[in-house]
Motif scaffolding. Sequence first.
Motif, PDB file in Angstrom:
ATOM      1  N   LEU A  78      38.836 -30.940  20.717  1.00  0.00           N
ATOM      2  CA  LEU A  78      39.570 -29.756  21.150  1.00  0.00           C
ATOM      3  C   LEU A  78      38.566 -28.691  21.567  1.00  0.00           C
ATOM      4  O   LEU A  78      37.374 -28.786  21.281  1.00  0.00           O
ATOM      5  CB  LEU A  78      40.483 -29.240  20.032  1.00  0.00           C
ATOM      6  N   LEU A  79      39.090 -27.662  22.214  1.00  0.00           N
ATOM      7  CA  LEU A  79      38.208 -26.623  22.751  1.00  0.00           C
ATOM      8  C   LEU A  79      38.880 -25.268  22.604  1.00  0.00           C
ATOM      9  O   LEU A  79      40.070 -25.116  22.897  1.00  0.00           O
ATOM     10  CB  LEU A  79      37.894 -26.890  24.232  1.00  0.00           C
ATOM     11  N   ILE A  80      38.110 -24.290  22.131  1.00  0.00           N
ATOM     12  CA  ILE A  80      38.602 -22.910  22.082  1.00  0.00           C
ATOM     13  C   ILE A  80      38.439 -22.273  23.453  1.00  0.00           C
ATOM     14  O   ILE A  80      37.370 -22.370  24.070  1.00  0.00           O
ATOM     15  CB  ILE A  80      37.839 -22.089  21.028  1.00  0.00           C
ATOM     16  N   ASN A  81      39.486 -21.635  23.926  1.00  0.00           N
ATOM     17  CA  ASN A  81      39.394 -20.848  25.155  1.00  0.00           C
ATOM     18  C   ASN A  81      38.835 -19.475  24.801  1.00  0.00           C
ATOM     19  O   ASN A  81      39.562 -18.596  24.331  1.00  0.00           O
ATOM     20  CB  ASN A  81      40.767 -20.707  25.818  1.00  0.00           C
ATOM     21  N   ASP A  82      37.541 -19.308  24.993  1.00  0.00           N
ATOM     22  CA  ASP A  82      36.920 -18.039  24.612  1.00  0.00           C
ATOM     23  C   ASP A  82      37.528 -16.863  25.367  1.00  0.00           C
ATOM     24  O   ASP A  82      37.659 -15.766  24.816  1.00  0.00           O
ATOM     25  CB  ASP A  82      35.411 -18.094  24.864  1.00  0.00           C
ATOM     26  N   ASP A  83      37.876 -17.095  26.638  1.00  0.00           N
ATOM     27  CA  ASP A  83      38.416 -15.996  27.427  1.00  0.00           C
ATOM     28  C   ASP A  83      39.834 -15.633  27.021  1.00  0.00           C
ATOM     29  O   ASP A  83      40.336 -14.563  27.380  1.00  0.00           O
ATOM     30  CB  ASP A  83      38.388 -16.344  28.915  1.00  0.00           C
ATOM     31  N   LYS A  84      40.520 -16.496  26.254  1.00  0.00           N
ATOM     32  CA  LYS A  84      41.873 -16.188  25.783  1.00  0.00           C
ATOM     33  C   LYS A  84      41.893 -15.693  24.341  1.00  0.00           C
ATOM     34  O   LYS A  84      42.950 -15.369  23.823  1.00  0.00           O
ATOM     35  CB  LYS A  84      42.763 -17.423  25.910  1.00  0.00           C
ATOM     36  N   THR A  85      40.747 -15.651  23.718  1.00  0.00           N
ATOM     37  CA  THR A  85      40.669 -15.155  22.345  1.00  0.00           C
ATOM     38  C   THR A  85      40.738 -13.637  22.348  1.00  0.00           C
ATOM     39  O   THR A  85      40.050 -12.978  23.125  1.00  0.00           O
ATOM     40  CB  THR A  85      39.363 -15.634  21.688  1.00  0.00           C
TER      41      THR A  85
END
Length: 324
Positions: free
Chosen positions: A116-123
Amino acid sequence: MDVPLHLPPCPALSSCPPDDIVLDHFSTLSVTDVKALVVRCGKKSCQCDPMPSQLVTSDLFDVLEKHLPRAHWDYADDTQVYFSFRPDGNVSEREAVEVMECCLRDIRTWMATNRLLINDDKTEFLIIGTRRQLQKINIPNITIGNANIVPASHVKNLGCIFDSTLNMDQHVLMTCKAAFYHLHNIRRIHKYLDKRSLLTIIHAFITSRLDYCNGLLYGATATQIEKLQRVQNAAARLATGTSKFSHMQPVLRQLNWLPIRSRIHYNILLLTFKCIHGLAPPYLSDLITIRHPSRYTLRSSQGITLNHPTSKMLATLGSTPIKA
């Protein structure tokens, strides 16, 4: 929330007072301390075999509880974590940020392990407190991976907009903006619709927005209620062809629509009614306890009376009761 769109108050609900007990469910967003550090993480799933989100994120709870026990929510692909602190308390600002960043690093490690991957720009990152308390805070950003996330003035949480002081001004503003946008579009095509179709469209695009999570607006200021009431009045004029100079109470009564403040009270009464009769989920029904009848014959003992909350309630963040 499941609230009828255009029903008058039910007489059966008159015995259920709109106590602040039900609102404790909503007030937990601001945590027990004065300030809360809230981070909302956006997750991006990998392209693999579909699995239920509960199975995918079941191990994530263990990672969160290691750093932030009882301080997280998980809604499918939307994970939220928070940490409360006081500048003059045992936990300083720097320690609060370090705890949050360490938790987020472990979340990234867990996600990489599970593809999985965290969307840094959506945090998103929000600090909650009163205006005077926020002036004492100096947290320029938090680090997530290679990104530096600065504090946001407001964030969207399951369709509701929360700001740093929880006064709900931004939520009311965006609700009115979206409602008037749809009213403008409906007005352009209303002459091609019969009355029943017009009312259906108004309920779908306007009334549903006014009723969504309106229990959060319990105790809202008169200015906020007036802004929402203008939206309902404009929708009623469009539905009935009434001029803008006409008195609106007879028009709302003709449509069988409750005013905004009455709709908020109706929603809370309906939730209370469901909690009393076992029709609500446990996280709501467990907050309400019925007072046992007194041995004395009093008028107050004839109906259903709820016990007041045993915990101390603070009203320091906007008009929202805060559970201490």
